[in-house]
Design a protein around this motif. Structure first.
Motif, PDB file in Angstrom:
ATOM      1  N   ALA A  77       0.941  -1.218   0.103  1.00  0.00           N
ATOM      2  CA  ALA A  77      -0.063   0.016  -0.115  1.00  0.00           C
ATOM      3  C   ALA A  77       1.024   1.354  -0.076  1.00  0.00           C
ATOM      4  O   ALA A  77       0.682   2.064  -0.852  1.00  0.00           O
ATOM      5  N   SER A  78       1.871   1.145   0.699  1.00  0.00           N
ATOM      6  CA  SER A  78       2.769   2.431   0.902  1.00  0.00           C
ATOM      7  C   SER A  78       3.459   2.688  -0.451  1.00  0.00           C
ATOM      8  O   SER A  78       3.639   3.627  -0.982  1.00  0.00           O
ATOM      9  N   LYS A  79       4.087   1.413  -1.089  1.00  0.00           N
ATOM     10  CA  LYS A  79       4.782   1.620  -2.530  1.00  0.00           C
ATOM     11  C   LYS A  79       3.719   2.096  -3.340  1.00  0.00           C
ATOM     12  O   LYS A  79       3.974   2.965  -4.287  1.00  0.00           O
ATOM     13  N   LEU A  80       2.285   1.722  -3.421  1.00  0.00           N
ATOM     14  CA  LEU A  80       1.426   2.241  -4.366  1.00  0.00           C
ATOM     15  C   LEU A  80       1.292   3.688  -4.161  1.00  0.00           C
ATOM     16  O   LEU A  80       0.968   4.383  -5.278  1.00  0.00           O
ATOM     17  N   GLU A  81       1.271   4.201  -3.187  1.00  0.00           N
ATOM     18  CA  GLU A  81       0.941   5.561  -2.672  1.00  0.00           C
ATOM     19  C   GLU A  81       2.085   6.282  -3.193  1.00  0.00           C
ATOM     20  O   GLU A  81       1.877   7.398  -3.963  1.00  0.00           O
ATOM     21  N   ALA A  82       3.420   6.012  -3.214  1.00  0.00           N
ATOM     22  CA  ALA A  82       4.427   6.533  -3.775  1.00  0.00           C
ATOM     23  C   ALA A  82       4.296   6.546  -5.193  1.00  0.00           C
ATOM     24  O   ALA A  82       4.762   7.524  -5.827  1.00  0.00           O
ATOM     25  N   VAL A  83       3.944   5.626  -5.932  1.00  0.00           N
ATOM     26  CA  VAL A  83       3.859   5.529  -7.284  1.00  0.00           C
ATOM     27  C   VAL A  83       2.699   6.412  -7.669  1.00  0.00           C
ATOM     28  O   VAL A  83       2.890   7.180  -8.764  1.00  0.00           O
ATOM     29  N   ARG A  84       1.632   6.529  -6.981  1.00  0.00           N
ATOM     30  CA  ARG A  84       0.574   7.642  -7.216  1.00  0.00           C
ATOM     31  C   ARG A  84       0.999   8.894  -7.288  1.00  0.00           C
ATOM     32  O   ARG A  84       0.453   9.860  -7.949  1.00  0.00           O
ATOM     33  N   LYS A  85       2.062   9.345  -6.152  1.00  0.00           N
ATOM     34  CA  LYS A  85       2.543  10.611  -6.306  1.00  0.00           C
ATOM     35  C   LYS A  85       3.166  11.006  -7.367  1.00  0.00           C
ATOM     36  O   LYS A  85       3.095  12.050  -7.886  1.00  0.00           O
ATOM     37  N   ALA A  86       3.961  10.195  -7.886  1.00  0.00           N
ATOM     38  CA  ALA A  86       4.513  10.176  -9.144  1.00  0.00           C
ATOM     39  C   ALA A  86       3.824  10.433 -10.233  1.00  0.00           C
ATOM     40  O   ALA A  86       4.172  11.373 -11.286  1.00  0.00           O
TER      41      ALA A  86
END
Length: 591
Positions: free
Chosen positions: A171-180
């Protein structure tokens, strides 16, 4: 069919379909370096088994374009196949397209299978040929009709890694990708590359030799993430865990229907890591942003948990290497050891270590002149028997659930020449220079490459490969985007990255030298001139000193080597028997 018959059959299909030139890249729909059996197309067609190359076929010529790492291997494997070696001038470039531009007339057709070519490769071919009036068709598969016993896609189970291992949740990794994605104003992101997929979803598998990845795609939006994977690979608990992280699991082949359904939106794809067939399916109403996968840069920066695990893994791997080299020294005089048999023995020592899963690549054990082939792979036919003379190069690595290793050492088997000692010492100086480097934030890979080569260039020697590649965390042994090579002028050497430092020197027909450690980029300190970085050496295995011509070393090199070998002994000796401790203490003795 033998290779000549396969080539004739391909040319027959080309003639039937009006194709004047056919291109076969070494790749798969995920643009992988190491391939599942189903996609080892170049080996099936031509017999060449190297991990980098492209076949280009016309009615009167068939060639393999590959780089200097594989020249000798290609010459041997292509003999009698109808294919000829064409030596690349620039590693990774599409020089075969330039050749076709010279040989084919306007109105000709060049084709390839879009499942095997990255968008970047396809664009290079199109940009070279289409302005000359040569038609390019990326939707032609000539191999499947001929390859009647072609292997199926692998069905081995996949599994999820615990957050205690990865240090970060899906979930945290997906959040970082979504910010990008927000930063790039993209509504969707398609992930094709298997190492990115594995990192994002904390999933590992057994679909590709040496790389713990699983075949799949991902489609990510601001509110949804879909993992396209063979359903039988994940158990119910894994599917449920992914669902709790906001991930839907769908069938592998459903990707194309999901792409077809997109409309009036924006999608980010990586042109280097997305195959042309997938790109070609994106509807015309969808705006495409071509950029590096956000996950590629994110996963290159290791978190504290990954770094801590990696340090321990390096000790485990160093124990295996120490036991192996002691065994080798004690048994080489028997005359029964071969390049293949010692690779098997080394794997056995690694298998005895906690968390071992697989080797991270097929061991390169190069004795005498085979050491001069940077990517040599011994076969039953080529495997040399070791004798009590000359140099042995061993480049190997392990996949552990707590990290990935890659290490090269050169040892003397006896009766060493002065030339061998000088070559070894000069390469060692390069390894030390690179390892000792202090550099400002923003330094690029080409600068570390030059720092490492400086003592080698000073003697008018050089090597034809890059100085270093990124390494994944229980993932691919070759990881981007950071590299230490002359062409990397864009990607900074960032804190938290793990990279190899592996200068070499190769005398064809004689011997090869390469000394490789993995290093972690760390913040050093700041001054009025800015923030500075340095390297922490992670690899824990003694560097042989009996090959050194000490008069060629500066005091700083000698000090570094003595401190490194003493550190290796301190790290590893608690895990050794008394006999092994005595042996290693001798190897680590200060010079």
């Amino acid at each position: 069919m033998n290779h000549l018959e396969k080539l004739a059959a391909i040319r027959g299909l080309m003639k039937e379909q009006g194709i004047d030139g056919y291109i076969i890249p070494s790749s798969d729909p995920h643009i992988s370096e190491y391939l599942p059996e189903r996609y080892k197309c170049i080996a099936w067609v031509s017999g060449f088994t190297g991990s980098a190359g492209t076949l280009a076929i016309t009615q009167d010529f068939a060639g393999l374009w590959t780089d200097s790492r594989y020249f000798v291997q290609a010459n041997e494997q292509l003999a009698g196949t109808g294919f000829e070696l064409v030596k690349l001038k620039v590693q990774g470039s599409a020089e075969y397209a330039d050749w076709m531009a010279e040989k084919l007339p306007a109105g000709a057709t060049v084709a390839f299978d879009g499942n095997l070519a990255s968008l970047q490769v396809a664009q290079a071919v199109q940009q070279t040929l289409e302005p000359l009036g040569i038609r390019v068709n990326g939707q032609v598969d000539l191999l499947s009709p001929l390859w009647t016993d072609r292997p199926s896609l692998p069905l081995a189970p996949a599994y999820l890694l615990e957050e205690e291992i990865t240090g970060q949740s899906t979930a945290s990794k997906l959040e970082a990708v979504r910010k990008a994605l927000q930063k790039n104003r993209a509504e969707y992101h398609l992930v094709s590359s298997l190492d990115d997929l594995a990192w994002l979803f904390n999933v590992r598998g057994q679909d590709v030799p040496c790389n713990p990845v699983v075949l799949g795609f991902a489609l990510i939006s601001g509110s949804k993430a879909t993992l396209f994977i063979e359903p039988s690979k994940l158990n119910e608990a894994a599917v449920s865990s992914l669902a709790q992280s906001g991930v839907e699991v769908r069938r592998y082949e459903d990707l194309f229907s999901a792409i077809d359904s997109l409309t009036d939106t924006t999608i980010l794809i990586d042109p280097k890591r997305t195959c042309f067939a997938v790109y070609d399916r994106i509807p015309d109403t969808v705006k495409i942003i071509e950029k590096l996968n956000p996950s590629t840069a994110l996963k290159a920066i290791k978190n504290n948990t990954e770094i801590a695990h990696t340090r321990q893994t390096m000790i485990n791997d160093g124990v295996a290497m120490t036991k192996f080299f002691k065994w080798l020294e004690e048994n080489v005089a028997s005359g029964s050891l071969t390049e293949l048999s010692i690779a098997d023995k080394l794997r056995g020592f690694r298998e005895a270590q906690e968390g071992f899963v697989d080797v991270s690549f097929n061991t390169i054990a190069g004795y005498l002149e085979h050491g001069a082939l940077p990517h040599y792979s011994a076969t039953e036919k080529s495997s040399s028997t070791l004798e009590s003379r000359g140099l042995l190069l061993v480049d190997s690595g392990g996949q552990y659930k707590t990290g990935t290793t890659d290490i090269t050492r050169v040892i003397s088997l006896g009766h060493i020449t002065q030339e061998e000692k000088e070559d070894y010492t000069i390469v060692l100086k390069g390894t030390i220079e690179g390892s000792q480097a202090i550099f400002p934030v923003g330094t690029r890979g080409y600068q570390i490459d030059a720092i490492t080569r400086r003592p080698i260039w000073k003697t008018l020697r050089n090597y034809g490969h890059g100085t270093g590649h990124g390494v994944g965390f229980f993932l691919n042994v070759h990881e981007g985007p950071h590299t230490f090579n002359p062409s990397n002028i864009d990607v900074a050497v960032d804190p938290g990255t793990i990279t190899s430092i592996e200068p070499g020197l190769y005398r064809v027909g004689k011997h090869g030298i390469r000394i490789e450690n993995l290093v972690l980029t760390k913040r050093l300190e700041s001054s009025e001139f800015g923030d500075f970085l340095n390297f922490e050496t992670l690899t824990v295995c003694y560097i042989a000193t009996d090959l050194i011509e000490k008069s060629l070393l500066d005091q700083s090199h000698t000090d570094w080597l003595n401190q490194y070998n003493q550190w290796v002994y301190t790290q590893i000796s608690p895990r050794l028997t008394e006999e092994e401790k005595v042996w290693l203490a001798e190897k680590c003795k200060a010079i």
